[in-house]
Structures are given as C-alpha cells and as structure tokens.
Design a protein around this motif. Structure first.
Motif, PDB file in Angstrom:
ATOM      1  N   VAL A   1       0.721  -1.211  -0.110  1.00  0.00           N
ATOM      2  CA  VAL A   1       0.087   0.001   0.191  1.00  0.00           C
ATOM      3  C   VAL A   1       0.728   1.261   0.021  1.00  0.00           C
ATOM      4  O   VAL A   1       0.596   2.180  -0.591  1.00  0.00           O
ATOM      5  CB  VAL A   1      -0.967  -0.147   1.210  1.00  0.00           C
TER       6      VAL A   1
ATOM      7  N   TRP B   1      -8.968   4.360  -0.987  1.00  0.00           N
ATOM      8  CA  TRP B   1      -8.131   3.810   0.246  1.00  0.00           C
ATOM      9  C   TRP B   1      -8.979   3.915   1.581  1.00  0.00           C
ATOM     10  O   TRP B   1      -8.202   3.651   2.598  1.00  0.00           O
ATOM     11  CB  TRP B   1      -6.831   4.435   0.303  1.00  0.00           C
TER      12      TRP B   1
ATOM     13  N   TRP C   1      -9.115   0.706   3.757  1.00  0.00           N
ATOM     14  CA  TRP C   1      -7.791   0.337   4.297  1.00  0.00           C
ATOM     15  C   TRP C   1      -7.725   0.301   5.848  1.00  0.00           C
ATOM     16  O   TRP C   1      -7.097  -0.728   6.200  1.00  0.00           O
ATOM     17  CB  TRP C   1      -6.742   0.776   3.476  1.00  0.00           C
TER      18      TRP C   1
END
Length: 185
Positions: free
Chosen positions: A71, A152, A155
């Motif tokens: 990531v 994102w 996440w």
C-alpha cells in the motif's frame, strides 16, 4: 490337627494377601506409567504448539508488513508495471505478491489446526479471514483502470481487522500456554 489347620489357613491367607498385593502393585504401577506417558505426550504436544505459534506469528508479521508496504508503495508498483510490463495487468502483480505473502502463513496455520487445542481454531480462522479480507481489498484496488485514483478509505478498517485478529490469537495462545499438562485432559 487344629494347630495344623490354623497354620495351613494362615499360610493360604498370607499367600492370597501376597498375590493380592502383587496384583494391586502391578495395577497401580501401570496406572502411574500410563499417567506419566500421557503427561509426557501432552508436554511434547505443548512444545509443538509453541513452535507452531512462533512460526505462525513470524509469518503473520512478515505477511502483514508486506501488505502494508504494498500500500505504501502502491503508485511506485503501478508505475513499474506500466513501464516494464505494459502487456500485463497490475492486478496480476498484486495477485502474485499477495499469494507470496500468504503462502508462508498457510503451513503454520494449518499445523495449528491439526495440533492446536480446541478453541484455537477460531482464533486461527479469524487470522485467516482478516488476511484474506485485506488481500481481497488490495485485489479490488488493483482492478481500477490505470491512472484512476484508488479508494483507500476501507484500508484503515482492514488494518484494524488484522490487528484484532492478531490480538485474538495472542489471547487464545496465552491461555493455551498457561494451562499445564495433566493426565486426563
């Protein structure tokens, strides 16, 4: 003959008590040997569980760190794929990378399912699900069209699930390790 009979009866009684004592000794000795063997086996099994736990946690930490690094360097990996492998999809790279992080976790995880005590299965399953969910999240991110901004937001929730699953396993393992082996368990 009364004295003779008394001596014979005393001898027979002494013989019966002697044989009974020997049989009782054999029985009790056998029970002690069986109990000792069971305790030794449980101690051996406990050591095997400890080794499997350490291997699983080391593989887990390496795998999670690998996911985090993916990531962290996502755009670099995307750029490398576009420059060096324009004929391949970025999702292929992510699939291969995620699988390479998962494979080392599988073996100690499966070993824990085999030798772990009852109750550990749920903790190992939570670990497996958390890693699979995080991996699937990254696979989903990699399927975005080139140049598209990935979302994102999810996440953080994946990281929380990973941390929670690790905590569940640590707690279950601590409980397992603090229980001393005893016969009959």
């Amino acid at each position: 003959m009364t004295e003779a009979w008394a001596a014979i009866i005393a001898a027979i009684a002494a013989g019966l008590f002697g044989v009974g004592g020997v049989l009782a000794g054999i029985y009790v000795g056998g029970q002690q040997t069986t109990a000792q063997a069971q305790v030794e086996h449980l101690q051996w099994l406990r050591e095997q569980r400890q080794e499997a736990y350490v291997a699983l946690m080391e593989a887990w930490e390496t795998g999670v760190q690998g996911l985090k690094q993916m990531v962290e360097h996502w755009s670099d990996h995307e750029g490398d794929m576009e420059r060096n492998h324009p004929d391949r999809f970025f999702s292929e790279f992510v699939d291969v990378r995620v699988q390479s992080l998962w494979n080392p976790i599988m073996k100690p995880g499966e070993l824990f399912f085999v030798i772990g005590p009852e109750g550990m299965e749920e903790a190992v399953a939570a670990l497996t699900v958390a890693f699979a969910d995080a991996s699937d999240f990254l696979r989903g991110q990699s399927s975005q069209p080139p140049g598209a901004d990935a979302n994102w937001q999810g996440w953080g929730a994946q990281l929380e699930q990973l941390v929670e699953a690790r905590g569940t396993l640590v707690t279950a393992a601590r409980d397992m390790m603090q229980t001393a082996p005893a016969p009959g368990k």
